[in-house]
Design a protein around this motif. Sequence first.
Motif, PDB file in Angstrom:
ATOM      1  N   TRP A  36      44.964  44.200  37.209  1.00 55.67           N
ATOM      2  CA  TRP A  36      44.540  43.890  35.846  1.00 55.67           C
ATOM      3  C   TRP A  36      44.509  45.132  34.967  1.00 55.67           C
ATOM      4  N   LEU A  37      44.000  46.230  35.518  1.00 52.55           N
ATOM      5  CA  LEU A  37      43.890  47.446  34.705  1.00 52.55           C
ATOM      6  C   LEU A  37      45.261  48.087  34.489  1.00 52.55           C
ATOM      7  N   GLU A  38      46.079  48.104  35.521  1.00 53.78           N
ATOM      8  CA  GLU A  38      47.372  48.778  35.412  1.00 53.78           C
ATOM      9  C   GLU A  38      48.312  48.092  34.420  1.00 53.78           C
ATOM     10  N   THR A  84      43.737  36.144  32.287  1.00 54.13           N
ATOM     11  CA  THR A  84      44.252  34.794  32.126  1.00 54.13           C
ATOM     12  C   THR A  84      43.430  33.824  32.980  1.00 54.13           C
ATOM     13  N   ALA A  85      43.671  32.547  32.796  1.00 54.02           N
ATOM     14  CA  ALA A  85      42.996  31.543  33.618  1.00 54.02           C
ATOM     15  C   ALA A  85      43.345  31.735  35.092  1.00 54.02           C
ATOM     16  N   ALA A 121      42.001  33.557  40.612  1.00 56.04           N
ATOM     17  CA  ALA A 121      42.262  34.500  41.700  1.00 56.04           C
ATOM     18  C   ALA A 121      40.995  35.259  42.074  1.00 56.04           C
ATOM     19  N   ALA A 122      40.174  35.567  41.076  1.00 49.23           N
ATOM     20  CA  ALA A 122      38.913  36.261  41.341  1.00 49.23           C
ATOM     21  C   ALA A 122      38.005  35.408  42.219  1.00 49.23           C
ATOM     22  N   ASP A 123      37.931  34.119  41.927  1.00 49.39           N
ATOM     23  CA  ASP A 123      37.069  33.241  42.720  1.00 49.39           C
ATOM     24  C   ASP A 123      37.615  33.065  44.133  1.00 49.39           C
ATOM     25  N   TRP A 180      32.653  35.096  42.016  1.00 48.58           N
ATOM     26  CA  TRP A 180      32.882  36.278  41.171  1.00 48.58           C
ATOM     27  C   TRP A 180      33.451  35.833  39.838  1.00 48.58           C
ATOM     28  N   ARG A 181      32.825  36.279  38.753  1.00 49.50           N
ATOM     29  CA  ARG A 181      33.269  35.935  37.404  1.00 49.50           C
ATOM     30  C   ARG A 181      33.568  37.227  36.621  1.00 49.50           C
ATOM     31  N   PRO A 182      34.820  37.620  36.551  1.00 49.08           N
ATOM     32  CA  PRO A 182      35.173  38.877  35.891  1.00 49.08           C
ATOM     33  C   PRO A 182      35.289  38.783  34.373  1.00 49.08           C
ATOM     34  N   GLN A 183      35.091  37.579  33.823  1.00 46.04           N
ATOM     35  CA  GLN A 183      35.220  37.422  32.378  1.00 46.04           C
ATOM     36  C   GLN A 183      34.301  38.412  31.647  1.00 46.04           C
ATOM     37  N   GLY A 184      34.847  39.024  30.603  1.00 48.60           N
ATOM     38  CA  GLY A 184      34.067  39.949  29.802  1.00 48.60           C
ATOM     39  C   GLY A 184      34.123  41.391  30.259  1.00 48.60           C
ATOM     40  N   LEU A 185      34.763  41.654  31.385  1.00 46.09           N
ATOM     41  CA  LEU A 185      34.888  43.042  31.834  1.00 46.09           C
ATOM     42  C   LEU A 185      35.714  43.855  30.845  1.00 46.09           C
TER      43      LEU A 185
END
Length: 225
Positions: free
Chosen positions: A10-12, A58-59, A64-66, A72-77
């Motif tokens: 995600w970061l890359e 994305t959705a 994939a996080a879950d 795990w909820r990465p939304q808002g990072l």
Amino acid sequence: MTPLDLLTVWLERQADPQAVAWLAERRAAVRAEPDARTLTIALGLVPRKIGKAALDLTAEDVSAADRARRGWRPQGLTADQTARIMLLLEAGGADDFPALIKRVLTTSDLAEQIAVYRGLPLYPGQAALAPVAAEGVRSAVRAVFEAVAHGNPFPAEQFTEAAWNQMVLKALFVESTLAPIIGLDDRWNPELARMLRDYAAERTAAGRPVSPELWRGVAQSDGIA
């Protein structure tokens, strides 16, 4: 993919290549020498090197996080939070990781604290980190409290009933909300119902409003009493 793999992808895909290269070097250094000094220096440099843009998820990313870590909820990072969590994960091989986290928190600024607590569900040795999470819940800063309490599966999985009840009550006390607390419906209990009734009575006696969310909890707890 592991949570660390996902964070890396995600970061890359949105960070500057030079920033990505810098982070790769810092990650390797922390992995090789996971001590407080190495980690603290790297964490402090992150905003300048990586930036603070919101992570573009994305959705499918959220799904994939879950799959990688249930709940795990990465939304808002943001980019800086993501990079800091990555560095903390690289330090997971430390001899006493909970002690390392505590040392980092003693010298960290507000943004660093929020990143540390948002990463809680991803760190190794989950049960041993309960005291660290409890410190976040006791914070007088609402944003730090919500980094533990909101969108985070850790409290529902690791907190004792007493610690859980105090967290729920504090959410109301600091005028936060209950809906984003993961596991709320599963962990209502009679003692929490009593605490909520007492809190509501005190608010009413003082002529102050009572959150409607409180009564949902009382009803749920009464049903299992």
